[in-house]
Design a protein around this motif. Sequence first.
Motif, PDB file in Angstrom:
ATOM      1  N   ASN A   1       0.815  -1.218   0.000  1.00  0.00           N
ATOM      2  CA  ASN A   1       0.000   0.000   0.000  1.00  0.00           C
ATOM      3  C   ASN A   1       0.849   1.269   0.000  1.00  0.00           C
ATOM      4  O   ASN A   1       0.469   2.274  -0.614  1.00  0.00           O
ATOM      5  CB  ASN A   1      -0.945  -0.002   1.208  1.00  0.00           C
ATOM      6  CG  ASN A   1      -2.186  -0.838   0.958  1.00  0.00           C
ATOM      7  OD1 ASN A   1      -2.925  -0.602   0.006  1.00  0.00           O
ATOM      8  ND2 ASN A   1      -2.410  -1.835   1.798  1.00  0.00           N
ATOM      9  N   LEU A   2       1.989   1.247   0.674  1.00  0.00           N
ATOM     10  CA  LEU A   2       2.870   2.414   0.643  1.00  0.00           C
ATOM     11  C   LEU A   2       3.456   2.625  -0.758  1.00  0.00           C
ATOM     12  O   LEU A   2       3.613   3.762  -1.223  1.00  0.00           O
ATOM     13  CB  LEU A   2       3.983   2.268   1.681  1.00  0.00           C
ATOM     14  CG  LEU A   2       3.563   2.461   3.149  1.00  0.00           C
ATOM     15  CD1 LEU A   2       4.751   2.267   4.074  1.00  0.00           C
ATOM     16  CD2 LEU A   2       2.941   3.848   3.360  1.00  0.00           C
ATOM     17  N   LEU A   3       3.794   1.520  -1.439  1.00  0.00           N
ATOM     18  CA  LEU A   3       4.296   1.627  -2.814  1.00  0.00           C
ATOM     19  C   LEU A   3       3.214   2.190  -3.738  1.00  0.00           C
ATOM     20  O   LEU A   3       3.483   3.063  -4.581  1.00  0.00           O
ATOM     21  CB  LEU A   3       4.753   0.251  -3.314  1.00  0.00           C
ATOM     22  CG  LEU A   3       6.047  -0.303  -2.689  1.00  0.00           C
ATOM     23  CD1 LEU A   3       6.297  -1.727  -3.163  1.00  0.00           C
ATOM     24  CD2 LEU A   3       7.243   0.586  -3.035  1.00  0.00           C
ATOM     25  N   LEU A   4       1.981   1.704  -3.569  1.00  0.00           N
ATOM     26  CA  LEU A   4       0.876   2.213  -4.380  1.00  0.00           C
ATOM     27  C   LEU A   4       0.602   3.685  -4.075  1.00  0.00           C
ATOM     28  O   LEU A   4       0.322   4.475  -4.983  1.00  0.00           O
ATOM     29  CB  LEU A   4      -0.386   1.384  -4.135  1.00  0.00           C
ATOM     30  CG  LEU A   4      -0.390  -0.051  -4.688  1.00  0.00           C
ATOM     31  CD1 LEU A   4      -1.647  -0.789  -4.249  1.00  0.00           C
ATOM     32  CD2 LEU A   4      -0.297  -0.034  -6.217  1.00  0.00           C
ATOM     33  N   PHE A   5       0.684   4.053  -2.805  1.00  0.00           N
ATOM     34  CA  PHE A   5       0.460   5.445  -2.415  1.00  0.00           C
ATOM     35  C   PHE A   5       1.466   6.375  -3.092  1.00  0.00           C
ATOM     36  O   PHE A   5       1.086   7.413  -3.662  1.00  0.00           O
ATOM     37  CB  PHE A   5       0.564   5.583  -0.897  1.00  0.00           C
ATOM     38  CG  PHE A   5       0.693   7.009  -0.430  1.00  0.00           C
ATOM     39  CD1 PHE A   5      -0.385   7.885  -0.500  1.00  0.00           C
ATOM     40  CD2 PHE A   5       1.901   7.480   0.088  1.00  0.00           C
ATOM     41  CE1 PHE A   5      -0.267   9.194  -0.071  1.00  0.00           C
ATOM     42  CE2 PHE A   5       2.030   8.790   0.517  1.00  0.00           C
ATOM     43  CZ  PHE A   5       0.944   9.652   0.440  1.00  0.00           C
ATOM     44  N   ALA A   6       2.734   6.003  -3.024  1.00  0.00           N
ATOM     45  CA  ALA A   6       3.779   6.841  -3.610  1.00  0.00           C
ATOM     46  C   ALA A   6       3.576   7.004  -5.120  1.00  0.00           C
ATOM     47  O   ALA A   6       3.658   8.117  -5.664  1.00  0.00           O
ATOM     48  CB  ALA A   6       5.157   6.231  -3.324  1.00  0.00           C
TER      49      ALA A   6
END
Length: 388
Positions: free
Chosen positions: A37-42
């Motif tokens: 989710n952090l990768l998708l957010f960025a």
Amino acid sequence: MTKLLIKLFVKDSRNVSDPAVRQRYAMLAGVTGIVLNLLLFAGKLTTGILAASVAVIADAFNNVSDAGSSVITIIGFRLAGKHEDKEHPLGHGRLEYVSAFIVDMLIILVGAELLKSSVEKIISPSLPAVSTATIVLLVAAVLVKLWLFFFYRKIGNLIDSAAVKSTSIDSISDTVATSLVLISTLVARFANVGIDGWAGILVAGFILFTGIKAAKETIDLLLGTPPDPAFIEELKDFVKNYPEVVGVHDLMVHDYGPGRKIISFHAEVPSDSDINYAHDVIDCIERDMHEKFGCIVTIHLDPIVTGNKEVDEMRRLAEETAKEVDSSFTIHDFRMTSGGKHINLIFDLSIPTDCKIPDGEAAQKVAEKISEKNPDCHAVIHPEHPFV
């Protein structure tokens, strides 16, 4: 992929009843969710800002809230796995349900914020600058979220976790949300039509619906819901293996979190049984059920008259009459005593909670019908509701 991750990071993965194993599963689910989710957010935040797309930006913050949800899930499992203490003698298992409720509230909050941003976009419309990179990223995001849904669902079912199941629901809602955002970007790119705000409203509505539905289910767990009927039948079948027990009633299952159930019920034994022997049998059943089901079991011994023709006949009369008033009615704790000029039939009348007949009226109807059938009988009835 899911099986590989479980094999690599969950030691003794088949022993899902072990709290330590459940925590390993929760840690795997949480860390996987945080990283993805952090990768998708960025990625979404960057492309959303470059494309000036409120839907993509909102979807990005939806992902960062998902990462926060995973953190809460991990913390919830850690706290729920704590041993009993003086203030919480029944353990901390329900904290897992509390963490699930927090995740549900985050889902609803994200939906509300997205709805607000979408309305503002409709009021002040602008055509987003959609690049090929944006489209590729959104397609990848849909695939990742779809995989996370199946990943969370498998783990949630394996360890029967409300928190992980809530996260799986969030993932499928994210899949739909990102798909709608993808559609709006494709329309903007190839048709030069700005439906960014309207797509955002559809996404927000779906997120709010799934969040509210999940919150209701979690609240039900906190308030207390009936146990699985299959589990109840399994309990009753287990007790039937002991010939000394002729009946079971007043069964209750108290849920204090996964792996923390307390069971109690009344076991009927013949009144002419040796009291010490009957007590020993009850103790044996309690121990065997604890070993079989991993639950704390308390059994109340109820002596009943068996093999007496007159008592059996009167019991049948009471049972049949109760069924005539309502086919769902059952009786237990039946006793027969002499009242001088009449016979007292004393028993409990079990009335389902969804029955439309008030308790007092139901008991009165059964008593009156018994007196009509046999004027020498006087029924003393205690109405009650089953807990399973």
